[in-house]
Design a protein around this motif. Structure first.
Motif, PDB file in Angstrom:
ATOM      1  N   THR A   3      47.891  42.720  50.735  1.00  0.00           N
ATOM      2  CA  THR A   3      47.152  43.387  49.671  1.00  0.00           C
ATOM      3  C   THR A   3      46.958  42.424  48.512  1.00  0.00           C
ATOM      4  OG1 THR A   3      49.163  44.202  48.609  1.00  0.00           O
ATOM      5  CG2 THR A   3      48.204  45.564  50.352  1.00  0.00           C
ATOM      6  N   ALA A   4      46.142  42.842  47.537  1.00  0.00           N
ATOM      7  CA  ALA A   4      45.895  41.988  46.376  1.00  0.00           C
ATOM      8  C   ALA A   4      47.188  41.728  45.603  1.00  0.00           C
ATOM      9  CB  ALA A   4      44.859  42.646  45.474  1.00  0.00           C
ATOM     10  N   LEU A   5      48.063  42.751  45.516  1.00  0.00           N
ATOM     11  CA  LEU A   5      49.309  42.588  44.770  1.00  0.00           C
ATOM     12  C   LEU A   5      50.245  41.604  45.463  1.00  0.00           C
ATOM     13  CD1 LEU A   5      51.167  43.332  42.440  1.00  0.00           C
ATOM     14  CD2 LEU A   5      51.941  45.311  43.769  1.00  0.00           C
ATOM     15  N   THR A   6      50.426  41.747  46.787  1.00  0.00           N
ATOM     16  CA  THR A   6      51.322  40.838  47.488  1.00  0.00           C
ATOM     17  C   THR A   6      50.789  39.407  47.457  1.00  0.00           C
ATOM     18  OG1 THR A   6      50.232  41.379  49.593  1.00  0.00           O
ATOM     19  CG2 THR A   6      52.212  42.631  49.010  1.00  0.00           C
ATOM     20  N   THR A  96      45.226  31.069  36.744  1.00  0.00           N
ATOM     21  CA  THR A  96      45.825  32.311  37.213  1.00  0.00           C
ATOM     22  C   THR A  96      44.822  33.465  37.123  1.00  0.00           C
ATOM     23  OG1 THR A  96      48.041  31.618  36.549  1.00  0.00           O
ATOM     24  CG2 THR A  96      47.668  33.988  36.817  1.00  0.00           C
ATOM     25  N   LEU A  97      44.154  33.573  35.989  1.00  0.00           N
ATOM     26  CA  LEU A  97      43.206  34.669  35.797  1.00  0.00           C
ATOM     27  C   LEU A  97      41.914  34.451  36.574  1.00  0.00           C
ATOM     28  CD1 LEU A  97      43.722  35.391  31.994  1.00  0.00           C
ATOM     29  CD2 LEU A  97      44.682  36.602  33.956  1.00  0.00           C
ATOM     30  N   THR A  98      41.618  33.205  36.931  1.00  0.00           N
ATOM     31  CA  THR A  98      40.464  32.946  37.798  1.00  0.00           C
ATOM     32  C   THR A  98      40.764  33.410  39.214  1.00  0.00           C
ATOM     33  OG1 THR A  98      39.763  31.042  36.476  1.00  0.00           O
ATOM     34  CG2 THR A  98      38.940  31.170  38.733  1.00  0.00           C
ATOM     35  N   ALA A 104      45.671  43.239  34.700  1.00  0.00           N
ATOM     36  CA  ALA A 104      46.773  44.150  34.986  1.00  0.00           C
ATOM     37  C   ALA A 104      47.481  43.752  36.274  1.00  0.00           C
ATOM     38  CB  ALA A 104      46.255  45.582  35.092  1.00  0.00           C
ATOM     39  N   LEU A 105      46.704  43.373  37.288  1.00  0.00           N
ATOM     40  CA  LEU A 105      47.283  42.965  38.561  1.00  0.00           C
ATOM     41  C   LEU A 105      48.048  41.660  38.411  1.00  0.00           C
ATOM     42  CD1 LEU A 105      47.542  43.410  41.625  1.00  0.00           C
ATOM     43  CD2 LEU A 105      45.401  42.144  41.897  1.00  0.00           C
ATOM     44  N   LYS A 110      53.363  39.024  38.123  1.00  0.00           N
ATOM     45  CA  LYS A 110      54.254  38.109  37.399  1.00  0.00           C
ATOM     46  C   LYS A 110      55.527  38.826  36.959  1.00  0.00           C
ATOM     47  CE  LYS A 110      52.152  35.250  34.735  1.00  0.00           C
ATOM     48  NZ  LYS A 110      52.410  33.992  35.482  1.00  0.00           N
ATOM     49  N   THR A 111      55.378  40.057  36.487  1.00  0.00           N
ATOM     50  CA  THR A 111      56.537  40.829  36.041  1.00  0.00           C
ATOM     51  C   THR A 111      57.486  41.117  37.193  1.00  0.00           C
ATOM     52  OG1 THR A 111      55.194  41.882  34.319  1.00  0.00           O
ATOM     53  CG2 THR A 111      57.270  42.947  34.894  1.00  0.00           C
ATOM     54  N   LEU A 112      56.938  41.505  38.340  1.00  0.00           N
ATOM     55  CA  LEU A 112      57.775  41.815  39.499  1.00  0.00           C
ATOM     56  C   LEU A 112      58.531  40.588  39.990  1.00  0.00           C
ATOM     57  CD1 LEU A 112      55.396  44.190  41.510  1.00  0.00           C
ATOM     58  CD2 LEU A 112      57.476  44.820  40.259  1.00  0.00           C
TER      59      LEU A 112
END
Length: 208
Positions: A3-6, A96-98, A104-105, A110-112
């Motif tokens: 997924t996008a998060l993983t 990173t943002l690119t 938010a994602l 990064k937080t996790l």
């Protein structure tokens, strides 16, 4: 299929491992937590036969084993600050943002990753400090076990406290976006916040 998060978390793990400051800060944090605690319990064990009764009555075998955490907590906070502020300092945040345009994602990943690393390292350091400290205190039969009421909770919460301060440092780094400024704010918050809390402790109206 990831997924996008993983996928974003995988990228954060790679960045965390590649940052030399991460490992230096983590080493300092563990060294403070273990070395200072060991020095404290070793001094107590050697001085125990000559200690006054009043001093013996105030002795806390668990607290002494974790006494080095008063300084280690700052190193953990700096670890959290560097986890995000270093990207703003080097300009890596643009990459990173690119790669992950959804802010938010990106920040969730990064937080996790930073939080998971801090929680694992904090708990390992807390339990290592406890067991090392109890091994030294056992020479004077002052040791306690994890099965003693309240001990497991105290040690676990010590590791959790390190995690919380890391996340606070991370939050300050994300808001201030400047390493030195975020670290200064962290030190002020940890020391002044604790003093302020102690000052108003007696104002509590909660029943005991």
């Amino acid at each position: 299929m990831p997924t996008a998060l993983t996928g974003a978390m995988a990228g954060e793990v790679i960045k965390l491992r590649s940052l030399r400051s991460t490992w230096i800060t983590a080493l300092i944090a563990v060294a403070f937590g273990l070395a200072l605690s060991l020095m404290d319990v070793a001094h107590t064990a050697s001085a125990w036969p000559h200690m006054a009764k009043a001093d013996r009555a105030q002795f806390d075998s668990v607290g002494d084993s974790l006494s080095g955490f008063a300084f280690a907590v700052l190193a953990f906070g700096v670890l959290g600050v560097l986890g995000v502020s270093s990207e703003y300092t080097t300009g890596l945040i643009r990459s990173t943002l690119t790669a992950t345009p959804r802010r938010a994602l990106a920040y969730t990943a990064k937080t996790l990753v930073i939080g998971g690393f801090a929680l694992l390292l904090g708990e390992l350091t807390a339990f290592a400090a406890f067991f090392i400290g109890q091994a030294v205190l056992a020479k004077q039969h002052l040791d306690v076990g994890l099965g003693t009421p309240g001990v497991l909770r105290a040690v676990s919460c010590a590791g959790l406290y390190l995690f919380v301060v890391t996340i606070v440092g991370y939050g300050l780094g994300a808001v201030i976006r400047h390493t030195a400024g975020a670290i200064a704010a962290l030190f002020a918050l940890v020391y002044l916040g604790y003093g302020a809390a102690k000052a108003v402790e007696g104002w509590s109206t909660l029943p005991s």
